[in-house]
Design a protein around this motif. Sequence first.
Motif, short mmCIF file in Angstrom:
data_model
loop_
_atom_site.label_atom_id
_atom_site.label_comp_id
_atom_site.label_asym_id
_atom_site.label_seq_id
_atom_site.Cartn_x
_atom_site.Cartn_y
_atom_site.Cartn_z
N ALA A 36 0.87 -1.06 0.05
CA ALA A 36 -0.06 -0.23 0.06
C ALA A 36 0.66 1.25 -0.14
N ALA A 37 0.03 2.49 -0.52
CA ALA A 37 0.87 3.58 -0.31
C ALA A 37 2.17 3.74 -1.14
N MET A 38 2.16 3.11 -2.37
CA MET A 38 3.56 3.26 -3.30
C MET A 38 3.66 4.41 -4.14
N GLU A 39 2.58 4.97 -4.09
CA GLU A 39 2.74 6.07 -5.28
C GLU A 39 2.60 7.57 -4.73
N THR A 40 1.27 8.20 -4.95
CA THR A 40 1.28 9.62 -4.43
C THR A 40 1.49 9.64 -2.92
N SER A 41 1.15 8.58 -2.26
CA SER A 41 0.95 8.47 -0.72
C SER A 41 2.51 7.88 -0.31
N TYR A 42 3.37 8.13 -0.79
CA TYR A 42 4.56 7.53 -0.33
C TYR A 42 5.48 8.48 0.35
N ALA A 43 5.92 9.95 -0.38
CA ALA A 43 6.73 10.78 0.11
C ALA A 43 6.11 12.14 -0.12
N ASN A 44 4.80 12.57 0.39
CA ASN A 44 4.63 13.75 -0.02
C ASN A 44 4.97 14.93 1.00
N GLY A 45 4.59 16.20 1.20
CA GLY A 45 5.03 17.13 2.00
C GLY A 45 4.78 16.89 3.38
N GLY A 46 3.94 16.05 3.69
CA GLY A 46 3.57 15.71 5.05
C GLY A 46 2.66 16.61 5.86
N GLN A 47 2.08 17.78 5.28
CA GLN A 47 1.26 18.71 5.82
C GLN A 47 -0.30 18.41 5.90
N LEU A 48 -0.70 18.27 6.84
CA LEU A 48 -2.27 18.18 7.16
C LEU A 48 -2.82 19.64 7.27
N SER A 49 -3.19 20.12 6.05
CA SER A 49 -3.14 21.68 6.12
C SER A 49 -4.34 22.36 5.71
N ALA A 50 -5.32 22.71 6.52
CA ALA A 50 -6.32 23.26 6.26
C ALA A 50 -6.08 24.84 5.76
N SER A 51 -4.86 25.26 6.34
CA SER A 51 -4.46 26.77 5.89
C SER A 51 -3.85 26.64 4.41
N ASN A 52 -3.79 25.62 3.77
CA ASN A 52 -3.55 25.40 2.43
C ASN A 52 -4.59 25.16 1.53
N ALA A 53 -5.97 25.50 2.09
CA ALA A 53 -6.96 25.00 1.38
C ALA A 53 -7.20 25.88 0.12
N GLU A 54 -6.87 27.08 -0.06
CA GLU A 54 -7.02 27.97 -1.01
C GLU A 54 -6.95 27.33 -2.53
#
Length: 411
Positions: A36-54
């Motif tokens: 599992a999690a071998m494509e886009t879920s592998y090494a993203n920026g890590g942020q759980l960011s409502a502040s980046n919802a724009e």
Amino acid sequence: MSKIAIIGAGITGVTTAFALRERGHKVTVFDRHRYAAMETSYANGGQLSASNAEVWNNWATVRKGIGWLLRKDAPLSLDLRPSWHKYSWLTEFLVGIRNYEKNSIETTRLAIEARQHLLRMAETAAIDFDIETRGILHVYHDAHDFEQAAKSNKMLQAGGLDRRPVGAEEIRTIEPALSGKYHGGFYTPSDFSGDIHKFVTGLTAHCARTGVEFRLGTNAEVMAERHGGVRVEWSPEPVGSADRFALQESFDAVVICAGVESRHLAMTLGDRVNIYPVKGYSITVQLDSLSDQTAAPRVSLLDERAKIVTSRLGSDRFRVAGTAEINGFNRDIRSDRIRPLVDWVERNFPGISTRRVVPWAGLRPMMPDMMPHVGRGRRKGVFYNTGHGHLGWTLSAATAELIAMQVGPAH
């Protein structure tokens, strides 16, 4: 008990499996990778960011994008060679500007709701995913960018987000390790960060313990049955000519969570889901020494000018991610796109050694209006939870609940 198939074992697929299993469904997850999690879920920026919802659909983004076309180190790279898929997506992106404010507010609300679902999943499954709950700090180099952010902040606040402006001195207080000169920033104490791959891996193990079946390393296709339900045909990867789609099984419903492959699967089911693969890059800087660890920030950051985000993953890893590359299904890791990330670390955190840096690239599944595609397809028993773009980690726990409610209770 209803039988539900899920195509895709990334963050959206596995959170959807969790939500459906909780409601009593018999769930089977298919993915072409062995894990599992071998494509886009592998090494993203890590942020759980409502502040980046724009959402990105605004004329300021378009103007910046045009200005970046001739810069090799620009945050955006666009391959101008003609492609119907690419230019139809870009056209719809421009049309989406009319819904910029509405979609930004809706995404903010969804991101805030997602937090409680994700944290509950993590607690239920006892997942250690290097969570850092120190908030997210956005920094701005000049007055113009800061003033634009203040305008955007009104939309985020309308969506329910507590995000406040901070001056240059307070930036140093929030994150003492950050060097450089900044005009100001915005700080969201309720946002957090973590390792998406660890989270999905842990949630996959929990789902398997509770009865979810994972058929990984399989190539799957979905066919809608005439009188309702679906049939999934699959075979092990790599597919040989003799065993192509050698196995099949009928299900009451299917949820397509296949990232950038969702568009192809939707077409076979009679639906149009205009997802485009927008490549993002990251580096994971290994913090091998105590001095490296001391020099690296703990607070998650976003540098507005560079369009770079960061997350601290445990004591010995520093994740730095950014850029958007519109270049089809190209998965190459280009050195000229990695170099700006390394340079940014060396410029802003000169005490960190970049001797050991692990580069990565992944394809974000983006809808042209930047909104996830969550809901029913044209055929009975077909559902979609896909197209989250750069906010899959942030939104998936909420959209998993939404799609589980639409599928309904087991029967």
